[in-house]
Design a protein around this motif. Structure first.
Motif, PDB file in Angstrom:
ATOM      1  N   VAL A 129       0.867  -1.176   0.000  1.00  0.00           N
ATOM      2  CA  VAL A 129       0.000   0.000   0.000  1.00  0.00           C
ATOM      3  C   VAL A 129       0.901   1.222   0.000  1.00  0.00           C
ATOM      4  O   VAL A 129       1.635   1.471   0.955  1.00  0.00           O
ATOM      5  N   THR A 130       0.857   1.972  -1.084  1.00  0.00           N
ATOM      6  CA  THR A 130       1.793   3.090  -1.260  1.00  0.00           C
ATOM      7  C   THR A 130       1.132   4.456  -1.147  1.00  0.00           C
ATOM      8  O   THR A 130       1.823   5.466  -1.054  1.00  0.00           O
ATOM      9  N   LEU A 131      -0.206   4.505  -1.189  1.00  0.00           N
ATOM     10  CA  LEU A 131      -0.926   5.770  -1.041  1.00  0.00           C
ATOM     11  C   LEU A 131      -1.833   5.664   0.178  1.00  0.00           C
ATOM     12  O   LEU A 131      -2.752   4.844   0.197  1.00  0.00           O
ATOM     13  N   ILE A 132      -1.566   6.470   1.191  1.00  0.00           N
ATOM     14  CA  ILE A 132      -2.303   6.392   2.453  1.00  0.00           C
ATOM     15  C   ILE A 132      -2.823   7.778   2.815  1.00  0.00           C
ATOM     16  O   ILE A 132      -2.114   8.784   2.662  1.00  0.00           O
ATOM     17  N   ASP A 133      -4.071   7.832   3.278  1.00  0.00           N
ATOM     18  CA  ASP A 133      -4.691   9.043   3.828  1.00  0.00           C
ATOM     19  C   ASP A 133      -4.525  10.239   2.892  1.00  0.00           C
ATOM     20  O   ASP A 133      -5.071  10.263   1.814  1.00  0.00           O
ATOM     21  N   ASP A 134      -3.748  11.253   3.307  1.00  0.00           N
ATOM     22  CA  ASP A 134      -3.630  12.484   2.524  1.00  0.00           C
ATOM     23  C   ASP A 134      -3.057  12.224   1.138  1.00  0.00           C
ATOM     24  O   ASP A 134      -3.453  12.871   0.160  1.00  0.00           O
ATOM     25  N   ALA A 135      -2.108  11.289   1.040  1.00  0.00           N
ATOM     26  CA  ALA A 135      -1.509  10.995  -0.261  1.00  0.00           C
ATOM     27  C   ALA A 135      -2.543  10.411  -1.215  1.00  0.00           C
ATOM     28  O   ALA A 135      -2.564  10.745  -2.412  1.00  0.00           O
ATOM     29  N   LEU A 136      -3.405   9.544  -0.702  1.00  0.00           N
ATOM     30  CA  LEU A 136      -4.465   8.971  -1.533  1.00  0.00           C
ATOM     31  C   LEU A 136      -5.468  10.048  -1.930  1.00  0.00           C
ATOM     32  O   LEU A 136      -5.888  10.129  -3.094  1.00  0.00           O
ATOM     33  N   HIS A 137      -5.837  10.876  -0.961  1.00  0.00           N
ATOM     34  CA  HIS A 137      -6.795  11.946  -1.251  1.00  0.00           C
ATOM     35  C   HIS A 137      -6.236  12.883  -2.324  1.00  0.00           C
ATOM     36  O   HIS A 137      -6.943  13.275  -3.262  1.00  0.00           O
ATOM     37  N   ARG A 190     -15.536  24.493   4.305  1.00  0.00           N
ATOM     38  CA  ARG A 190     -14.346  25.223   3.861  1.00  0.00           C
ATOM     39  C   ARG A 190     -13.817  24.537   2.611  1.00  0.00           C
ATOM     40  O   ARG A 190     -14.035  23.349   2.405  1.00  0.00           O
ATOM     41  N   GLY A 191     -13.121  25.296   1.789  1.00  0.00           N
ATOM     42  CA  GLY A 191     -12.656  24.747   0.529  1.00  0.00           C
ATOM     43  C   GLY A 191     -11.426  23.875   0.673  1.00  0.00           C
ATOM     44  O   GLY A 191     -10.611  24.065   1.579  1.00  0.00           O
ATOM     45  N   LEU A 192     -11.291  22.915  -0.244  1.00  0.00           N
ATOM     46  CA  LEU A 192     -10.088  22.109  -0.356  1.00  0.00           C
ATOM     47  C   LEU A 192      -9.404  22.501  -1.662  1.00  0.00           C
ATOM     48  O   LEU A 192      -9.959  22.308  -2.745  1.00  0.00           O
ATOM     49  N   LEU A 193      -8.226  23.051  -1.552  1.00  0.00           N
ATOM     50  CA  LEU A 193      -7.459  23.495  -2.715  1.00  0.00           C
ATOM     51  C   LEU A 193      -6.334  22.525  -2.987  1.00  0.00           C
ATOM     52  O   LEU A 193      -5.616  22.121  -2.067  1.00  0.00           O
ATOM     53  N   VAL A 194      -6.187  22.142  -4.252  1.00  0.00           N
ATOM     54  CA  VAL A 194      -5.029  21.353  -4.679  1.00  0.00           C
ATOM     55  C   VAL A 194      -4.196  22.250  -5.573  1.00  0.00           C
ATOM     56  O   VAL A 194      -4.658  22.683  -6.633  1.00  0.00           O
ATOM     57  N   HIS A 195      -2.962  22.538  -5.148  1.00  0.00           N
ATOM     58  CA  HIS A 195      -2.120  23.505  -5.848  1.00  0.00           C
ATOM     59  C   HIS A 195      -0.681  23.028  -5.819  1.00  0.00           C
ATOM     60  O   HIS A 195      -0.144  22.697  -4.760  1.00  0.00           O
ATOM     61  N   HIS A 196      -0.077  22.952  -7.001  1.00  0.00           N
ATOM     62  CA  HIS A 196       1.308  22.482  -7.127  1.00  0.00           C
ATOM     63  C   HIS A 196       1.504  21.127  -6.457  1.00  0.00           C
ATOM     64  O   HIS A 196       2.510  20.891  -5.778  1.00  0.00           O
ATOM     65  N   GLY A 197       0.498  20.242  -6.632  1.00  0.00           N
ATOM     66  CA  GLY A 197       0.645  18.883  -6.138  1.00  0.00           C
ATOM     67  C   GLY A 197       0.397  18.687  -4.660  1.00  0.00           C
ATOM     68  O   GLY A 197       0.593  17.594  -4.146  1.00  0.00           O
ATOM     69  N   ARG A 198      -0.039  19.718  -3.946  1.00  0.00           N
ATOM     70  CA  ARG A 198      -0.327  19.531  -2.520  1.00  0.00           C
ATOM     71  C   ARG A 198      -1.743  19.994  -2.206  1.00  0.00           C
ATOM     72  O   ARG A 198      -2.273  20.908  -2.834  1.00  0.00           O
ATOM     73  N   SER A 199      -2.344  19.332  -1.221  1.00  0.00           N
ATOM     74  CA  SER A 199      -3.700  19.668  -0.802  1.00  0.00           C
ATOM     75  C   SER A 199      -3.644  20.598   0.399  1.00  0.00           C
ATOM     76  O   SER A 199      -2.814  20.425   1.294  1.00  0.00           O
ATOM     77  N   LEU A 200      -4.556  21.566   0.406  1.00  0.00           N
ATOM     78  CA  LEU A 200      -4.585  22.548   1.485  1.00  0.00           C
ATOM     79  C   LEU A 200      -6.027  22.903   1.791  1.00  0.00           C
ATOM     80  O   LEU A 200      -6.779  23.312   0.900  1.00  0.00           O
ATOM     81  N   GLU A 201      -6.433  22.719   3.057  1.00  0.00           N
ATOM     82  CA  GLU A 201      -7.770  23.141   3.467  1.00  0.00           C
ATOM     83  C   GLU A 201      -7.707  24.612   3.848  1.00  0.00           C
ATOM     84  O   GLU A 201      -6.931  25.007   4.714  1.00  0.00           O
TER      85      GLU A 201
END
Length: 423
Positions: free
Chosen positions: A64-72, A239-250
């Motif tokens: 399992v290589t994608l977990i939690d935040d990485a999978l999201h 609240r919004g979930l932004l994905v920017h430059h490969g990272r997720s940010l609430e």
């Protein structure tokens, strides 16, 4: 069109095929790579690759290589997220009755979505046949997901054809999904279960679903090519979930509102324009500038400096995706993408207007079209479960003998009682 690698052509006895291939598998492991007339060429070549990669045939589960935040994050940035409503409509909705799993993975063989029969999914998780797991040939040897990606065409793997013994109780059919503009592989679609999933018709079913997915990606055009970091999720979220430059940010609610308004106005907005759209009462432009300064520190390079504020890159939102579906007349797709009201906690006038416009548009289309499946999906959602007019339209659209009429009538009666008590 690439050739079909059928595991059980019409007339082949599954039990005999399983036993012959199981014996050939053991011979292969004991004697090393060689020819075997009992094994299909696509499987034998995959066994040879698996041996060369030193895959352990006794491996019990996949890594399992994608977990939690990485999978999201992987899901939120992958172009195939746009196609999941179609996959669910064509395959997943019937997967429980058929007793199968429907799997969508990326081009590296990592599973992003695994949906379908609940009991089968629990059993599959023992092998890590689940979201986040790696099923490329390097990790698990011969399997439909990894082998389809390795050879670039539709592949069926039946029972004992799997390289890892732990997977041999399973069978699967998979095929690559390609970018319709470039031809590059974006990922893989797989159905997994018992011997029935490698019947010839299963291969045609998977290929038909992929054709629909690729047609959808072609229609979406630029949205598919959007770079990581260009997406904002606002439906059903406080609240919004932004994905920017490969990272997720609430984001904070205020920063979400700012980005949403700028996404809806690509030509830009002044501080004064934003002040009118953000606050119920008069607010100084300096307040907007201060908020924008904090946003630019939190997410550098996304918004232009002071003056006429505008986004420096295209920012897609899930609300835009719903609007696109409605524009094309795809109410079912719109309902499946509509996860709830747009920023329901926001009182910003500009955001409230966007919320009411999208919700009203979707609702009116459903009431006018009378599409039974779309009405059912919406009526069961948080936005529709208390909407008496939607339930009435659903009831009106059901045949007199439909068992679902009783449910719709009961819900309507309950809503009428609630309204009566409120009155």
């Amino acid at each position: 069109m690439p050739s079909l690698q059928l595991a059980l052509p019409n007339g082949v006895d599954p039990v005999s095929r399983w036993r012959l291939t199981a014996q050939a598998h053991e011979n292969f492991l004991q004697s090393g790579p060689g020819g075997d007339s009992e094994v299909r060429p696509v499987v034998l070549e995959s066994w040879r690759r698996s041996a060369a990669l030193h895959v352990d045939p006794d491996r019990r589960d996949s890594p399992v290589t994608l977990i939690d935040d990485a999978l999201h994050e992987a899901r939120a940035t992958h172009p195939l997220r746009h196609a999941m409503p179609i996959v669910r409509r064509l395959l997943v909705d019937d997967a429980a009755d058929a007793g199968v799993l429907v799997i969508v993975g990326d081009a590296r063989g990592r599973i992003l979505w695994a949906e379908g029969d609940d009991d089968l999914r629990r059993r599959a998780e023992r092998l890590h046949l689940q979201a986040g797991a790696d099923w490329c040939e390097d990790a698990m040897g011969t399997n439909a997901i990894g082998t389809a990606l390795a050879v670039g065409e539709t592949v069926q793997v039946f029972g004992s054809e799997h390289y890892a013994r732990s997977v041999q109780p399973w069978s699967c059919t998979a095929a690559p999904i390609r970018d319709p503009r470039t031809g590059h592989v974006l990922g893989v679609l797989d159905i997994t279960g018992g011997a029935s999933v490698v019947a010839p018709q299963s291969a045609f079913l998977v290929r038909s679903a992929i054709a629909a997915v690729e047609a959808e990606l072609r229609l979406l055009g630029g949205a598919v090519a959007a770079t990581p970091g260009s997406r904002l999720e606002v439906l059903g979220r406080s609240r919004g979930l932004l994905v920017h430059h490969g990272r997720s940010l609430e984001l904070s609610l205020r920063h979400t509102e700012l980005l949403l308004l700028l996404a809806e106005h690509p030509d830009g907005l002044s501080a004064g324009d934003l002040a009118w759209q953000l606050y119920e009462h008069d607010a100084a432009e300096v307040t907007v500038r201060a908020e924008m300064s904090r946003l630019r520190k939190a997410v550098p390079d996304l918004v232009s400096p002071a003056g006429q504020y505008r986004l420096r890159t295209e920012l897609r939102t899930d609300a835009m995706d719903v609007a696109d579906r409605l524009t094309r007349g795809d109410q079912r797709g719109a309902v499946e993408l509509y996860r709830g009201d747009l920023l329901p906690r926001s009182a910003a006038p500009g955001v409230v207007a966007l919320r009411y416009r999208l919700h009203g548009w979707l609702r009116n289309v459903l009431l006018q079209s009378g599409d039974a499946d779309a009405l059912r999906h919406y009526a069961m959602s948080p936005s529709g479960r208390d909407d008496a007019q939607i339930w009435q339209a659903r009831l009106d659209g059901l045949a007199p003998g439909s068992p679902q009429r009783a449910e719709a009538a009961a819900v309507l009666a309950g809503l009428d009682d609630d309204l009566g008590h409120t009155g």
